[in-house]
Design a protein around this motif. Structure first.
Motif, mmCIF file in Angstrom:
data_model
loop_
_atom_site.group_PDB
_atom_site.id
_atom_site.type_symbol
_atom_site.label_atom_id
_atom_site.label_comp_id
_atom_site.label_asym_id
_atom_site.label_seq_id
_atom_site.Cartn_x
_atom_site.Cartn_y
_atom_site.Cartn_z
ATOM 1 N N VAL A 184 0.885 -1.168 0.000
ATOM 2 C CA VAL A 184 0.000 0.000 0.000
ATOM 3 C C VAL A 184 0.925 1.221 0.000
ATOM 4 N N PHE A 185 0.728 2.113 -0.966
ATOM 5 C CA PHE A 185 1.547 3.327 -1.046
ATOM 6 C C PHE A 185 0.739 4.521 -0.534
ATOM 7 N N THR A 231 -10.365 0.067 -5.174
ATOM 8 C CA THR A 231 -10.067 -1.366 -5.114
ATOM 9 C C THR A 231 -8.559 -1.537 -5.283
ATOM 10 N N PRO A 232 -7.884 -2.256 -4.409
ATOM 11 C CA PRO A 232 -6.423 -2.311 -4.501
ATOM 12 C C PRO A 232 -5.919 -2.845 -5.840
ATOM 13 N N GLY A 234 -10.841 -7.162 3.215
ATOM 14 C CA GLY A 234 -11.374 -7.595 1.924
ATOM 15 C C GLY A 234 -10.388 -8.388 1.085
ATOM 16 N N TRP A 235 -9.099 -8.085 1.228
ATOM 17 C CA TRP A 235 -8.056 -8.732 0.422
ATOM 18 C C TRP A 235 -6.924 -9.194 1.338
ATOM 19 N N PRO A 236 -7.224 -10.101 2.256
ATOM 20 C CA PRO A 236 -6.207 -10.473 3.250
ATOM 21 C C PRO A 236 -4.991 -11.118 2.590
ATOM 22 N N GLY A 237 -3.830 -10.709 3.045
ATOM 23 C CA GLY A 237 -2.590 -11.358 2.614
ATOM 24 C C GLY A 237 -1.966 -10.814 1.349
ATOM 25 N N ILE A 238 -2.632 -9.891 0.620
ATOM 26 C CA ILE A 238 -2.028 -9.478 -0.663
ATOM 27 C C ILE A 238 -0.925 -8.441 -0.471
ATOM 28 N N HIS A 239 -0.936 -7.722 0.652
ATOM 29 C CA HIS A 239 0.074 -6.672 0.834
ATOM 30 C C HIS A 239 1.151 -7.116 1.812
ATOM 31 N N HIS A 240 2.390 -6.814 1.443
ATOM 32 C CA HIS A 240 3.527 -7.120 2.318
ATOM 33 C C HIS A 240 3.710 -6.067 3.400
ATOM 34 N N SER A 241 3.488 -4.800 3.017
ATOM 35 C CA SER A 241 3.785 -3.691 3.932
ATOM 36 C C SER A 241 3.171 -2.412 3.379
ATOM 37 N N ILE A 242 3.332 -1.339 4.151
ATOM 38 C CA ILE A 242 2.819 -0.022 3.742
ATOM 39 C C ILE A 242 4.009 0.891 3.471
ATOM 40 N N SER A 243 4.083 1.409 2.250
ATOM 41 C CA SER A 243 5.146 2.345 1.907
ATOM 42 C C SER A 243 4.705 3.767 2.228
#
Ligand code: SF4
Length: 249
Positions: A27-28, A56-57, A84-93
């Protein structure tokens, strides 16, 4: 901007295109405003009236909200994406511009966001006093060292050194943009600066990459620079801005 709202350019989901986490989905959250004006900058320098929020991501279905954006709205967006989209993001930039200009807001925002995902701070590596106040809320630090030949700045070495001394307590790497005018002494000075703190800190040599993903620097010259830095450091990588190859933000 007040303490509980932020002037942002955009919030969206994409792959990290640079550095050690290249290719991972993040997530940016992109803050507006910067304390520098680098020659190669492709970021809008001024505050914008509206922030682009992705609905929507990864689908680029942006809508506009007026700046400043309340902290609650950002936290709700990230928590909604996690549900809604668990697990798709590694981290927040947390990126910019220079996000550390908003260090007071980040003291409130980062702990709330870190409840959901690790925090990855992308910074130009100058504002060490502001970093010191936020280190407890950060997991990764991607910091720049600005070379005179590519950034136009000649006097940032001391600030970079003080910044890296603090950041080294986190998962940190150093990124420096190299170009056709970059000279060996700049690579040596950068590598010496990093090695004096910890020779295991990774150094990313990032050849200047234009908006269409083209790199002008020759492969031989890049390899020469890598060899020079490797005399001082254990891990030196050459990574262009890969997100531009696939037309991502
Ligand atoms: S530090 Fe980054 S955002 Fe700021 S002027 Fe330089 S390239 Fe642009």
């Amino acid at each position: 901007m007040n303490k509980s709202s932020a002037d942002l350019i955009e919030v969206f989901s994409s792959i990290q295109g640079e550095g050690l986490l290249v290719g991972l989905r993040q997530v940016f959250i992109r803050f507006s405003g910067c304390n520098l004006t680098c020659s190669y900058c492709d970021t809008e320098p001024d505050r914008t009236q509206y922030c682009q929020l992705e609905s929507t991501p990864g689908r680029r279905d942006f809508f506009q909200v007026e700046n400043p954006v309340p902290v609650d709205r950002l936290v709700n967006l990230v928590s909604g994406w996690q549900r809604g989209w668990p697990g798709i993001h590694h981290s927040i930039s947390i990126t910019g511009g220079e996000p550390l200009l908003c260090h007071q807001l980040l003291q409130e925002l980062l702990p709330a966001l870190r409840h959901y995902l690790p925090i990855y701070l992308e910074t130009n590596g100058i504002l060490h006093g502001q970093l010191a106040q936020l280190l407890d809320h950060v997991d990764y630090v991607s910091m720049d060292i600005k070379l005179p030949s590519t950034s136009g700045y000649t006097d940032l070495w001391q600030a970079h050194e003080e910044f890296l001394r603090l950041a080294a307590s986190k998962k940190t790497y150093v990124k420096t943009v190299i170009g056709t005018d970059t000279e060996d002494w700049e690579i040596i000075r950068t590598a010496e600066l990093v090695a004096a703190i910890d020779s295991r800190i990774p150094l990313i040599l990032q050849p200047f990459t234009d908006l269409k993903g083209r790199v002008n620097l020759s492969a031989i010259r890049m390899l020469e620079m890598q060899e020079t830095a490797n005399r001082y450091l254990q891990e030196v990588r050459i990574i262009p801005q890969t997100h531009k190859f696939i037309g991502q933000l």
